[in-house]
Design a protein around this motif. Structure first.
Motif, short mmCIF file in Angstrom:
data_model
loop_
_atom_site.label_atom_id
_atom_site.label_comp_id
_atom_site.label_asym_id
_atom_site.label_seq_id
_atom_site.Cartn_x
_atom_site.Cartn_y
_atom_site.Cartn_z
N PHE A 82 0.71 -1.25 0.02
CA PHE A 82 0.09 -0.16 -0.03
C PHE A 82 0.81 1.31 0.07
O PHE A 82 0.70 2.34 -0.69
CB PHE A 82 -0.81 -0.07 1.25
CG PHE A 82 -2.23 -0.87 1.10
CD1 PHE A 82 -3.29 -0.28 0.36
CD2 PHE A 82 -2.36 -2.12 1.45
CE1 PHE A 82 -4.46 -0.99 0.12
CE2 PHE A 82 -3.35 -2.71 1.41
CZ PHE A 82 -4.23 -2.31 0.77
N PHE A 83 1.98 1.32 0.77
CA PHE A 83 2.83 2.40 0.75
C PHE A 83 3.32 2.70 -0.50
O PHE A 83 3.68 3.63 -1.08
CB PHE A 83 3.91 2.34 1.87
CG PHE A 83 4.93 3.18 1.99
CD1 PHE A 83 4.56 4.47 2.54
CD2 PHE A 83 6.15 3.22 1.67
CE1 PHE A 83 5.44 5.39 2.51
CE2 PHE A 83 7.06 4.38 1.54
CZ PHE A 83 6.83 5.38 2.02
N VAL A 84 3.91 1.37 -1.07
CA VAL A 84 4.70 1.56 -2.31
C VAL A 84 3.68 2.13 -3.39
O VAL A 84 4.00 2.97 -4.27
CB VAL A 84 5.39 0.20 -2.61
CG1 VAL A 84 5.46 0.16 -4.40
CG2 VAL A 84 6.28 -0.16 -1.86
N MET A 85 2.52 1.69 -3.55
CA MET A 85 1.45 2.16 -4.33
C MET A 85 1.27 3.71 -4.13
O MET A 85 1.01 4.21 -5.19
CB MET A 85 0.47 1.21 -4.37
CG MET A 85 0.13 -0.08 -5.00
SD MET A 85 -1.30 -1.00 -5.00
CE MET A 85 -2.05 -1.12 -3.26
N TYR A 86 0.95 4.10 -2.90
CA TYR A 86 0.94 5.43 -2.61
C TYR A 86 2.23 6.12 -3.17
O TYR A 86 1.95 7.69 -3.72
CB TYR A 86 0.59 5.64 -1.20
CG TYR A 86 0.35 6.88 -0.91
CD1 TYR A 86 -0.69 7.76 -1.68
CD2 TYR A 86 1.11 7.63 0.29
CE1 TYR A 86 -1.04 9.02 -1.06
CE2 TYR A 86 0.69 8.99 0.64
CZ TYR A 86 -0.27 9.59 -0.11
OH TYR A 86 -0.73 10.96 0.31
#
Length: 315
Positions: free
Chosen positions: A34-38
């Motif tokens: 999720f952090f990488v996508m954000y």
């Protein structure tokens, strides 16, 4: 405020976001993608805005609409990710009622705005391919501004009743929202009242907006395909259709994830709750992540300008 399901409060000032039930022990691992996508969504969409702003040759309707989409993606992803990551990392699950309604408004409003921008981009491709000599006279800067304003007003006006209706209901059962963000129907289901108005209105707006937008997009591409097939050579057809490739990829990524999430929510009664929540999150996160990548890879002007910037910085 207690997390108890047997609370005796009415209209609590604070709600508790449950996150992703039954997956609490995996929060640290779930937070990584999720952090990488954000991070990709933030970096990619800001890069699109930066390149279009710096490159005068990109100051045309297609890229103006692309910038509107980039801003929409930034707002959508930022509406849910920071709070979601605070749940995963710090167990910070409380959210003020007004903040919850604000988050709800931004999610549904900018989802509708994004759908409207797809229609505007499809119209731009239709004019560029079917009426190329009149493109600059039809889609002038004032017209593009009016189209953008209309899309924003439509999304805002249609979405505004949802938080106002949600605020009116009495919440006397629990203050725990079984979700990772303030999703409209999940919140109003907590009310101890007849919520059919909210439910029917939210469903009607979603179906109406999506069906109308898909109809106009399909109509635009039907006319585009008719014009393409009338071209004399196969090379000309492929080259012309290639100008629509990025837009079609983005539409497929957005509407397919939206359709999957909708079908799972409406008909997946035997599907675990955590799967419902994960699909709802992916529906809001995947398009903002993929859109700048698709346009960066498939759009020659953006790809060339980006490589130029990277090479210049490297030197």
């Amino acid at each position: 405020m207690s997390d108890s399901n047997a609370s005796d409060f009415t209209n609590p000032s604070t709600f508790i976001l449950q996150g992703i039930p039954s997956l609490e022990r995996f929060y640290v691992w779930i937070s990584i993608p999720f952090f990488v996508m954000y991070a990709i969504a933030i970096l990619g969409n800001f890069t699109i805005l930066f390149i279009v702003k710096r490159e005068p040759s990109l100051h045309v309707p297609m890229y103006y609409f692309l910038c509107m989409m980039a801003v929409t993606d930034l707002v959508l992803s930022t509406s849910i990710l920071p709070k979601m990551l605070s749940i995963f990392w710090f167990n910070s699950r409380e959210i003020d009622f007004s903040a919850c309604l604000t988050q709800m408004f931004f999610i549904h409003c900018f989802t509708a705005i994004g759908s409207g921008i797809f229609v505007a981009m499809a119209f731009d491709r239709y004019v560029a391919i079917c009426h190329p000599l009149r493109h600059s006279t039809i889609l002038t800067n004032p017209v593009v501004a009016k189209v953008g304003l209309t899309v924003v007003l439509r999304g805002s006006i249609l979405t505004l009743p949802q938080p106002f209706l949600a605020r009116q209901w009495p919440y006397c059962r629990t203050n725990i929202i079984p979700h990772s963000y303030c999703e409209h129907i999940t919140l109003v289901k907590l009310a101890c009242a007849d919520i059919r108005i909210s439910s029917y209105y939210g469903l009607s707006v979603a179906v109406l907006v999506t069906s109308l937008d898909i109809f106009f997009i399909a109509l635009s591409y039907a006319l585009i395909l008719r014009a393409i097939f009338s071209l004399p050579t196969q090379e000309a057809r492929l080259k012309t259709f290639g100008t629509c490739g990025s837009h079609l990829c983005v539409i497929l990524a957005s509407y397919s994830s939206a359709l999957f999430s909708f079908l799972t929510q409406r008909f997946g009664r035997n599907v675990p709750l955590h799967f419902h929540i994960l699909t709802a999150n992916m529906y809001l996160l995947v398009p903002p992540t993929l859109n700048p990548i698709i346009y960066g890879v498939r759009t020659k002007q953006i790809r060339g300008r980006l490589l130029q910037l990277v090479t210049h910085r490297g030197i």
